[in-house]
Design a protein around this motif. Sequence first.
Motif, PDB file in Angstrom:
ATOM      1  N   ASP A   1       0.856  -1.183   0.000  1.00 31.67           N
ATOM      2  CA  ASP A   1       0.000   0.000   0.000  1.00 31.67           C
ATOM      3  C   ASP A   1       0.894   1.236   0.000  1.00 31.67           C
ATOM      4  OD1 ASP A   1      -2.284  -1.568   0.060  1.00 31.67           O
ATOM      5  OD2 ASP A   1      -2.278  -1.686   2.237  1.00 31.67           O
ATOM      6  N   TYR A   2       0.887   1.954  -1.102  1.00 27.78           N
ATOM      7  CA  TYR A   2       1.742   3.119  -1.285  1.00 27.78           C
ATOM      8  C   TYR A   2       0.945   4.404  -1.122  1.00 27.78           C
ATOM      9  CZ  TYR A   2       5.385   0.083  -3.204  1.00 27.78           C
ATOM     10  OH  TYR A   2       6.352  -0.880  -3.371  1.00 27.78           O
ATOM     11  N   THR A   3       1.626   5.453  -0.697  1.00 26.68           N
ATOM     12  CA  THR A   3       1.057   6.786  -0.637  1.00 26.68           C
ATOM     13  C   THR A   3       1.890   7.662  -1.561  1.00 26.68           C
ATOM     14  OG1 THR A   3       0.432   6.415   1.658  1.00 26.68           O
ATOM     15  CG2 THR A   3       0.392   8.680   0.884  1.00 26.68           C
TER      16      THR A   3
ATOM     17  N   LYS B   1      -1.189  14.846  -0.732  1.00 28.13           N
ATOM     18  CA  LYS B   1      -0.996  13.442  -0.364  1.00 28.13           C
ATOM     19  C   LYS B   1      -2.185  12.612  -0.844  1.00 28.13           C
ATOM     20  CE  LYS B   1      -0.511  10.640   3.836  1.00 28.13           C
ATOM     21  NZ  LYS B   1      -0.437  10.704   5.321  1.00 28.13           N
TER      22      LYS B   1
ATOM     23  N   ALA C   1      -4.577   9.089  -1.063  1.00 23.85           N
ATOM     24  CA  ALA C   1      -5.014   7.999  -0.192  1.00 23.85           C
ATOM     25  C   ALA C   1      -4.033   6.841  -0.393  1.00 23.85           C
ATOM     26  CB  ALA C   1      -6.427   7.575  -0.553  1.00 23.85           C
ATOM     27  N   SER C   2      -4.094   5.855   0.451  1.00 26.33           N
ATOM     28  CA  SER C   2      -3.269   4.668   0.305  1.00 26.33           C
ATOM     29  C   SER C   2      -3.727   3.889  -0.932  1.00 26.33           C
ATOM     30  CB  SER C   2      -3.395   3.803   1.566  1.00 26.33           C
ATOM     31  OG  SER C   2      -2.542   2.697   1.477  1.00 26.33           O
TER      32      SER C   2
ATOM     33  N   THR D   1      -2.990   0.415  -3.337  1.00 19.28           N
ATOM     34  CA  THR D   1      -2.344  -0.890  -3.422  1.00 19.28           C
ATOM     35  C   THR D   1      -1.730  -1.083  -4.804  1.00 19.28           C
ATOM     36  OG1 THR D   1      -3.911  -1.820  -1.847  1.00 19.28           O
ATOM     37  CG2 THR D   1      -2.687  -3.379  -3.203  1.00 19.28           C
TER      38      THR D   1
ATOM     39  N   TRP E   1       6.794   9.159  -3.295  1.00 13.99           N
ATOM     40  CA  TRP E   1       5.991   8.051  -2.794  1.00 13.99           C
ATOM     41  C   TRP E   1       6.585   7.525  -1.515  1.00 13.99           C
ATOM     42  CZ3 TRP E   1       6.532   3.045  -6.249  1.00 13.99           C
ATOM     43  CH2 TRP E   1       7.869   2.728  -6.413  1.00 13.99           C
TER      44      TRP E   1
ATOM     45  N   SER F   1       4.104   3.393   2.914  1.00 16.76           N
ATOM     46  CA  SER F   1       2.952   3.399   3.813  1.00 16.76           C
ATOM     47  C   SER F   1       2.575   4.857   4.092  1.00 16.76           C
ATOM     48  CB  SER F   1       3.291   2.690   5.134  1.00 16.76           C
ATOM     49  OG  SER F   1       4.132   3.503   5.931  1.00 16.76           O
ATOM     50  N   PRO F   2       1.364   5.108   4.614  1.00 18.22           N
ATOM     51  CA  PRO F   2       0.960   6.488   4.895  1.00 18.22           C
ATOM     52  C   PRO F   2       1.823   7.206   5.927  1.00 18.22           C
ATOM     53  CG  PRO F   2      -0.941   5.043   4.847  1.00 18.22           C
ATOM     54  CD  PRO F   2       0.276   4.163   4.809  1.00 18.22           C
ATOM     55  N   THR F   3       2.535   6.464   6.763  1.00 17.02           N
ATOM     56  CA  THR F   3       3.353   7.094   7.811  1.00 17.02           C
ATOM     57  C   THR F   3       4.849   7.133   7.477  1.00 17.02           C
ATOM     58  OG1 THR F   3       3.497   4.979   8.972  1.00 17.02           O
ATOM     59  CG2 THR F   3       1.704   6.489   9.628  1.00 17.02           C
TER      60      THR F   3
END
Length: 193
Positions: free
Chosen positions: A86-88, A132, A134-135, A137, A163, A166-168
């Motif tokens: 899951d990429y942001t 930013k 959303a996450s 896949t 990128w 993850s979101p964090t």
Amino acid sequence: MNKFIPFLCCVFITLTMTVQAQTSGVLREVWTNLEGSAISDLTLADNFPGTPVLRTVDASFASPVNWAERYGVRMRAFLTPTASGDYTFYVSGDDDCELWLSTDETVTKKVKIASLTSYSNPQQWTKFASQKSASITLVAGQRYYIEALMKEGYGGDHVEVGWAPSPTATPAVIPGTHLTPFEVPASTPTGVL
């Protein structure tokens, strides 16, 4: 006839090296002499998308900083992640920017995933929440069409796409090793200024 063999070998080697040098990176197209600082000032211009004044391949998903005034940019590539997850995604730029991503390598399936309507500093990923995504896949080895648009009015100018896995996680500019240019320009760019 033998005197042409060294010449043909040189041409083949030169062409092979040129093609190999362009297998990674992102296609950057530029349109100049455009008033305004909104994306619509680029996309509604008479010469967009057909006749950019510059087409070149950049090594990573980042344009030059403080390059010119009154211009617009479209950067396009196929993104291929090496790990599923899951990429942001993030976009940073000056002035107006949009980031688009497709669910596969099909251009017509692209959707806007991030944007900003005011400036950010280079690689300033969190000035606005809209920068930013959303996450999302992604599957390792699958190609995804990715596109960024930027419209510069006056003052500073740049656009970068980053990128994070993850979101964090800390975002970073997408390197050319994960990018294949949408197209390779037919000739070496001559510049626009």
